[in-house]
Scaffold this active site. Sequence first.
Site, PDB file in Angstrom:
ATOM      1  CD1 TRP A 193      44.637  -7.010  10.502  1.00  0.00           C
ATOM      2  CD2 TRP A 193      45.974  -6.283   8.866  1.00  0.00           C
ATOM      3  NE1 TRP A 193      45.423  -6.019  11.010  1.00  0.00           N
ATOM      4  CE2 TRP A 193      46.243  -5.552  10.028  1.00  0.00           C
ATOM      5  CE3 TRP A 193      46.697  -6.004   7.706  1.00  0.00           C
ATOM      6  CZ2 TRP A 193      47.208  -4.545  10.068  1.00  0.00           C
ATOM      7  CZ3 TRP A 193      47.655  -5.008   7.740  1.00  0.00           C
ATOM      8  CH2 TRP A 193      47.912  -4.288   8.912  1.00  0.00           C
ATOM      9  CG  ASP A 210      50.499  -9.090   5.717  1.00  0.00           C
ATOM     10  OD1 ASP A 210      51.561  -8.926   6.344  1.00  0.00           O
ATOM     11  OD2 ASP A 210      49.422  -8.586   6.085  1.00  0.00           O
ATOM     12  CE  LYS A 254      50.360  -8.978  15.778  1.00  0.00           C
ATOM     13  NZ  LYS A 254      49.032  -8.829  15.421  1.00  0.00           N
TER      14      LYS A 254
HETATM   15  C1  PLP Z   1      47.718 -10.002   8.597  1.00  0.00           C
HETATM   16  C2  PLP Z   1      48.432  -8.888   9.281  1.00  0.00           C
HETATM   17  N1  PLP Z   1      49.272  -8.131   8.581  1.00  0.00           N
HETATM   18  C3  PLP Z   1      49.952  -7.119   9.136  1.00  0.00           C
HETATM   19  C4  PLP Z   1      49.786  -6.810  10.468  1.00  0.00           C
HETATM   20  C5  PLP Z   1      50.531  -5.628  10.995  1.00  0.00           C
HETATM   21  O1  PLP Z   1      51.323  -5.821  12.035  1.00  0.00           O
HETATM   22  P1  PLP Z   1      52.133  -4.631  12.706  1.00  0.00           P
HETATM   23  O2  PLP Z   1      51.546  -4.446  14.056  1.00  0.00           O
HETATM   24  O3  PLP Z   1      53.541  -5.101  12.721  1.00  0.00           O
HETATM   25  O4  PLP Z   1      51.974  -3.415  11.868  1.00  0.00           O
HETATM   26  C6  PLP Z   1      48.908  -7.564  11.244  1.00  0.00           C
HETATM   27  C7  PLP Z   1      48.676  -7.224  12.647  1.00  0.00           C
HETATM   28  O5  PLP Z   1      47.722  -7.557  13.276  1.00  0.00           O
HETATM   29  C8  PLP Z   1      48.219  -8.633  10.633  1.00  0.00           C
HETATM   30  O6  PLP Z   1      47.364  -9.392  11.325  1.00  0.00           O
END
Ligand code: PLP
Length: 399
Positions: free
Chosen positions: A131, A212, A247
Amino acid sequence: MLFSGLAPMGDDPILMVSKMFRACENPNKVDLGVGVYKDAEGNTAILNSVKKAEKYLVENQATKTYLSPAGNPEFNQLVQDMMIGDDHVAVKENRVSTFQTPGGTGGVRIGLEFVKTCNPNANIWISDPTWPNHTAITKSLGLTPKPYRYYDIKGGEFLYEGMLEDLSGAKEGDVVILHGCCHNASGADLSKEQWNELADLMKEKGLIPFVDFAYQGFGNGIDEDSYAARLMAEKLPEALIASSCSKNFAMYRDRAGAITLVSSSEELHSTNASHLLGAVRANYSMPPDHGAAVAAHILGTPDLKAEWINEVDEMRNRVKKMRTLFVELMNKKAPNSGFGYIAEQNGMFSYLTLSAEQIQTLINDHYIFFMANGRVNMAGLTEDNIEYVTDAIASLFIS
Ligand SMILES: Cc1ncc(COP(=O)(O)O)c(C=O)c1O
């Protein structure tokens, strides 16, 4: 002039895909870009359990006074229980705290700030690919990102041996960002045996896991998906876990998430936690209330929790069904196209093993929008568009 020397930052590639999709007027267009769940009708709907909790809050919430940098204590406890359980050894030893953050992104940011406070020279090991915000946040804090091999995009192969080899070269005290489940963007996860072996290696090398955990429930189930988070917090003396309700509660814009800190002893833990909360105070003072209040109400109300778990199961099963159907149709329409791995992967994302030219053909000639590196959101597939999408991909293999 202070504000006159900057070069443009360039468009975010994910947002660019959404923009192109919106601008496209072809009625057949398909969005496999943006990373949100979509239902069988292609909508990112509000969950029923969330609607009920919101109704409850509108009627019963009595104040909007300040929370605290730690956020909603009930949410923190319930999220921690769901992630690592109240019977976890580190919890029993009073060396775990969970603090609400603005989304999982806030959790990653605060966790890495805490790392910087502890040791600005720690390297941050990041899977290749990942990400993109992992690298962006690391760099914006002045920390050093180091890539470790994880997935061969063009070959469609998980590079577990390469991962171990690269992490063997990390120095003591370095931090390793690990995707707790549903690796974004490859969909390739470690098996339980591999997680165990990795944890042993990290312990031997003195590395710190930063899990994460943005997709709990999207892999194999709420409990099943927490294997890595529980294990890392058990086998290693120190750990960080960033988690997200974006999500699994479909509350993307409400910005609910958490950072969980595991210290090596109860004595050190309160000092550590105070520094982490100091980072919160200096950034945004305290997290927004609404999303976390909704999640806390759901997780704390047995009937609603059961309804929510069903809704998570439904989202997960729909994506799995689309993965299986995609592979079945591709095997039928282009038997040598080699997409069998898609059915084995977890969560919403996978890479299509296509050339840059083939990807552009799908985007420009078939109006199927996804990342230029081949990352697709499998949740963008529906019973209505999957024939169209697989026909288009199959056409690339027919000479
Ligand atoms: C691997 C990963 N970490 C963290 C996040 C962050 O999510 P949030 O929308 O809760 O900040 C995402 C969102 O796409 C993600 O794919």
